[in-house]
Design a protein around this motif. Structure first.
Motif, mmCIF file in Angstrom:
data_model
loop_
_atom_site.group_PDB
_atom_site.id
_atom_site.type_symbol
_atom_site.label_atom_id
_atom_site.label_comp_id
_atom_site.label_asym_id
_atom_site.label_seq_id
_atom_site.Cartn_x
_atom_site.Cartn_y
_atom_site.Cartn_z
ATOM 1 N N GLY A 1 0.960 -1.243 0.062
ATOM 2 C CA GLY A 1 0.086 0.033 -0.088
ATOM 3 C C GLY A 1 0.928 1.411 0.059
ATOM 4 N N ASN A 2 0.778 2.076 -1.118
ATOM 5 C CA ASN A 2 1.486 3.207 -1.132
ATOM 6 C C ASN A 2 0.579 4.386 -0.845
ATOM 7 O OD1 ASN A 2 3.093 5.465 -1.869
ATOM 8 N ND2 ASN A 2 2.768 5.205 -4.147
ATOM 9 N N TRP A 3 1.068 4.878 0.449
ATOM 10 C CA TRP A 3 0.037 5.925 0.865
ATOM 11 C C TRP A 3 0.231 7.316 0.338
ATOM 12 C CZ3 TRP A 3 0.409 5.142 7.060
ATOM 13 C CH2 TRP A 3 0.009 3.930 7.463
ATOM 14 N N LYS A 4 1.435 7.350 -0.588
ATOM 15 C CA LYS A 4 1.636 8.705 -1.064
ATOM 16 C C LYS A 4 1.626 9.811 -0.030
ATOM 17 C CE LYS A 4 0.044 7.077 -5.382
ATOM 18 N NZ LYS A 4 -0.640 6.861 -6.762
ATOM 19 N N MET A 5 1.448 10.949 -0.262
ATOM 20 C CA MET A 5 1.312 12.149 0.655
ATOM 21 C C MET A 5 0.284 12.114 1.432
ATOM 22 S SD MET A 5 3.165 15.660 0.476
ATOM 23 C CE MET A 5 1.805 16.722 -0.070
ATOM 24 N N TYR B 1 1.288 -5.541 -10.098
ATOM 25 C CA TYR B 1 0.448 -4.469 -11.099
ATOM 26 C C TYR B 1 -0.156 -3.553 -10.216
ATOM 27 C CZ TYR B 1 -3.195 -2.086 -13.193
ATOM 28 O OH TYR B 1 -4.234 -1.111 -13.815
ATOM 29 N N GLY B 2 -0.023 -2.174 -10.716
ATOM 30 C CA GLY B 2 -0.571 -1.137 -9.751
ATOM 31 C C GLY B 2 -1.368 -0.064 -10.869
ATOM 32 N N GLY B 3 -2.356 0.429 -10.193
ATOM 33 C CA GLY B 3 -3.145 1.337 -10.956
ATOM 34 C C GLY B 3 -4.695 1.171 -10.755
ATOM 35 N N SER B 4 -5.415 1.917 -9.797
ATOM 36 C CA SER B 4 -6.811 1.571 -9.522
ATOM 37 C C SER B 4 -7.146 0.245 -8.997
ATOM 38 C CB SER B 4 -7.805 2.267 -10.690
ATOM 39 O OG SER B 4 -7.451 3.456 -10.861
ATOM 40 N N VAL B 5 -6.253 -0.253 -8.284
ATOM 41 C CA VAL B 5 -6.587 -1.552 -7.805
ATOM 42 C C VAL B 5 -7.583 -1.607 -6.562
ATOM 43 C CG1 VAL B 5 -5.643 -3.734 -6.527
ATOM 44 C CG2 VAL B 5 -4.484 -2.702 -8.658
ATOM 45 N N LYS B 6 -8.614 -2.329 -6.423
ATOM 46 C CA LYS B 6 -9.593 -2.334 -5.597
ATOM 47 C C LYS B 6 -9.954 -3.812 -5.033
ATOM 48 C CE LYS B 6 -12.672 0.147 -8.316
ATOM 49 N NZ LYS B 6 -11.686 0.527 -9.348
ATOM 50 N N TRP C 1 -1.866 5.852 -17.042
ATOM 51 C CA TRP C 1 -3.057 6.436 -17.272
ATOM 52 C C TRP C 1 -4.032 5.703 -16.369
ATOM 53 C CZ3 TRP C 1 -5.582 2.074 -18.601
ATOM 54 C CH2 TRP C 1 -4.896 1.033 -19.406
ATOM 55 N N ALA C 2 -3.591 4.635 -15.576
ATOM 56 C CA ALA C 2 -4.802 3.766 -14.659
ATOM 57 C C ALA C 2 -4.264 4.361 -13.110
ATOM 58 C CB ALA C 2 -4.353 2.297 -14.894
ATOM 59 N N ILE C 3 -3.489 5.161 -12.830
ATOM 60 C CA ILE C 3 -3.206 5.690 -11.583
ATOM 61 C C ILE C 3 -3.883 6.591 -11.111
ATOM 62 C CG2 ILE C 3 -1.286 6.661 -9.938
ATOM 63 C CD1 ILE C 3 0.633 5.160 -11.788
ATOM 64 N N GLY C 4 -5.035 6.320 -10.268
ATOM 65 C CA GLY C 4 -5.661 7.274 -9.318
ATOM 66 C C GLY C 4 -6.915 7.968 -10.151
ATOM 67 N N ALA D 1 0.144 -6.606 -6.130
ATOM 68 C CA ALA D 1 -0.361 -5.162 -6.279
ATOM 69 C C ALA D 1 0.424 -3.880 -5.626
ATOM 70 C CB ALA D 1 -2.056 -5.225 -6.381
ATOM 71 N N LEU D 2 0.736 -2.927 -6.169
ATOM 72 C CA LEU D 2 0.997 -1.693 -5.517
ATOM 73 C C LEU D 2 -0.219 -0.925 -5.813
ATOM 74 C CD1 LEU D 2 3.311 -0.143 -4.290
ATOM 75 C CD2 LEU D 2 4.091 0.725 -6.446
ATOM 76 N N VAL D 3 -0.822 -0.639 -4.540
ATOM 77 C CA VAL D 3 -2.077 -0.039 -4.238
ATOM 78 C C VAL D 3 -1.953 1.161 -3.711
ATOM 79 C CG1 VAL D 3 -4.476 -0.411 -3.429
ATOM 80 C CG2 VAL D 3 -2.999 -2.588 -3.798
ATOM 81 N N GLY D 4 -2.421 2.204 -4.473
ATOM 82 C CA GLY D 4 -2.739 3.551 -3.849
ATOM 83 C C GLY D 4 -3.846 3.997 -3.009
ATOM 84 N N GLY D 5 -4.652 4.726 -3.631
ATOM 85 C CA GLY D 5 -5.901 5.221 -3.119
ATOM 86 C C GLY D 5 -6.508 4.010 -2.068
ATOM 87 N N ALA D 6 -6.634 3.129 -2.552
ATOM 88 C CA ALA D 6 -7.533 1.840 -1.842
ATOM 89 C C ALA D 6 -6.758 1.526 -0.473
ATOM 90 C CB ALA D 6 -7.789 0.907 -2.539
ATOM 91 N N TYR E 1 4.704 -2.736 -12.355
ATOM 92 C CA TYR E 1 4.083 -2.123 -13.607
ATOM 93 C C TYR E 1 2.820 -1.251 -13.139
ATOM 94 C CZ TYR E 1 1.561 -1.688 -17.969
ATOM 95 O OH TYR E 1 0.729 -1.032 -18.915
ATOM 96 N N GLU E 2 3.008 -0.035 -13.673
ATOM 97 C CA GLU E 2 1.739 0.802 -13.394
ATOM 98 C C GLU E 2 1.498 1.605 -14.530
ATOM 99 O OE1 GLU E 2 1.266 1.640 -8.554
ATOM 100 O OE2 GLU E 2 2.774 2.997 -9.443
ATOM 101 N N PRO E 3 0.675 1.310 -15.407
ATOM 102 C CA PRO E 3 0.213 2.176 -16.462
ATOM 103 C C PRO E 3 -0.136 3.667 -15.853
ATOM 104 C CG PRO E 3 -1.209 0.466 -16.287
ATOM 105 C CD PRO E 3 -0.346 0.489 -15.136
ATOM 106 N N GLY F 1 11.481 5.375 -8.310
ATOM 107 C CA GLY F 1 11.098 5.519 -9.636
ATOM 108 C C GLY F 1 9.503 5.266 -9.914
ATOM 109 N N HIS F 2 8.649 5.794 -8.965
ATOM 110 C CA HIS F 2 7.647 5.842 -9.369
ATOM 111 C C HIS F 2 6.930 6.907 -10.161
ATOM 112 C CE1 HIS F 2 3.037 6.389 -8.318
ATOM 113 N NE2 HIS F 2 3.182 5.370 -7.584
ATOM 114 N N SER F 3 6.182 6.762 -10.904
ATOM 115 C CA SER F 3 5.625 7.526 -12.030
ATOM 116 C C SER F 3 5.629 9.173 -11.458
ATOM 117 C CB SER F 3 4.435 7.205 -12.682
ATOM 118 O OG SER F 3 3.409 7.191 -12.081
ATOM 119 N N GLU F 4 4.945 9.163 -10.206
ATOM 120 C CA GLU F 4 4.981 10.731 -9.529
ATOM 121 C C GLU F 4 6.371 11.396 -9.394
ATOM 122 O OE1 GLU F 4 2.062 9.599 -6.862
ATOM 123 O OE2 GLU F 4 0.603 9.057 -8.291
ATOM 124 N N ARG F 5 7.262 10.571 -8.952
ATOM 125 C CA ARG F 5 8.563 11.057 -9.074
ATOM 126 C C ARG F 5 9.081 11.364 -10.316
ATOM 127 N NH1 ARG F 5 9.840 12.693 -4.257
ATOM 128 N NH2 ARG F 5 11.946 12.741 -5.229
#
Ligand SMILES: O=C[C@H](O)COP(=O)(O)O
Length: 261
Positions: free
Chosen positions: A10-14, A218-223, A178-181, A239-244, A174-176, A102-106
């Motif tokens: 779970g990547n909590w981001k900021m 895989y990462g990108g809007s996983v729920k 276009w599928a992140i958040g 999975a690398l999970v952001g928001g969820a 692998y995080e496309p 190397g997260h895409s946001e970085r």
């Protein structure tokens, strides 16, 4: 298929300060305990902001949680005059297992190049951390059908001069972009296409046995509602999970995907 232990990270981001982090990890631990989660079958990790990590460590140690944790980024350097950077050695000292690199946001907001990402991968490995090397294409690249080539170039760049022995510890995410958040999830077939291509390139760069040992997430809007179909694909190992991952019940349900197949 090799015996790879799935990883839900779970990547909590900021998001979440250190007090919220304690509450979230406690709730996550309870939800996993209530679901009788088998950590040997599916590893669970959180990647909180740096300022939360000491609090998470204290809780994990005190309650003897099997949960792993790590950073969202690290410096390519061990120590020195690098204002604002965080050494991978300091993360290791806090008991971190993983660090995302190397997260895409970085890459997008901090202009991180493959060279820098590669230096961070090597610094993380040197500190005893397992880097989660993030790669993936943006929408324009996918529309041009250049997504596989683009992503594999990032893979090669990130792994330059990383030995076969070291790469076994690396997790590839692998995080496309276009599928992140966005709520847009790649299809399970999209995830498998790239995970398979990543593994095939690892065979070319290293050897079959080594490639079979590397976990590809895989990462990108996983729920919880889509994780099982993604995890059903043979080359997807987590999975690398952001928001969820900010919702402990939801993240626990993602980690327990086997119970809702
Ligand atoms: O690191 C996680 C990814 O960027 C995915 O984020 P998301 O699950 O919010 O789409």
């Amino acid at each position: 298929m090799a015996n790879r232990t799935p990883l839900m990270a779970g990547n909590w981001k900021m998001n979440l300060d250190h007090q919220q982090a304690i509450q979230t990890v406690q709730k996550l631990a309870w939800a996993l305990r209530d679901g009788k989660h088998d950590f040997g079958a599916v590893e669970v990790a959180v990647l909180p902001p740096f300022t939360d990590i000491r609090s998470v460590q204290t809780l994990v140690d005190a309650d003897k949680l099997e949960l792993k944790y790590g950073g969202q980024d690290c410096s390519a350097h061990v120590s020195g005059a690098y204002t604002g950077e965080t050494s991978p050695v300091f993360l290791a000292k806090l008991g971190a297992t993983y660090v995302a690199v190397g997260h895409s946001e970085r890459r997008q907001y901090h202009a991180e190049s493959d060279d820098l990402v590669n230096a961070k991968v090597k610094a993380a490995l040197g500190a005893g951390l397992a880097p989660i090397l993030c790669i993936g294409e943006d929408l324009e690249t996918r529309r041009a059908a250049a997504h596989v080539q683009h992503t594999l170039l990032q893979l090669e760049g990130g792994l330059l001069d990383v030995s076969a022995e070291q790469v076994r510890k690396v997790v590839v995410a692998y995080e496309p972009v276009w599928a992140i958040g966005t709520g847009e999830t790649a299809t399970p077939e999209d995830a498998q296409e790239m995970a398979e291509a990543i593994r095939a390139r690892l065979v070319e760069l290293y050897d079959e046995e080594t490639a079979q040992a590397v976990r590809v997430l895989y990462g990108g809007s996983v729920k919880s509602s889509n994780v099982a179909s993604i995890m059903a694909k043979p080359d997807v190992d987590g999975a690398l999970v952001g928001g969820a991952s900010l919702d402990p019940e939801e993240f626990a349900a993602i980690a327990r995907y086997k119970s809702h197949i």
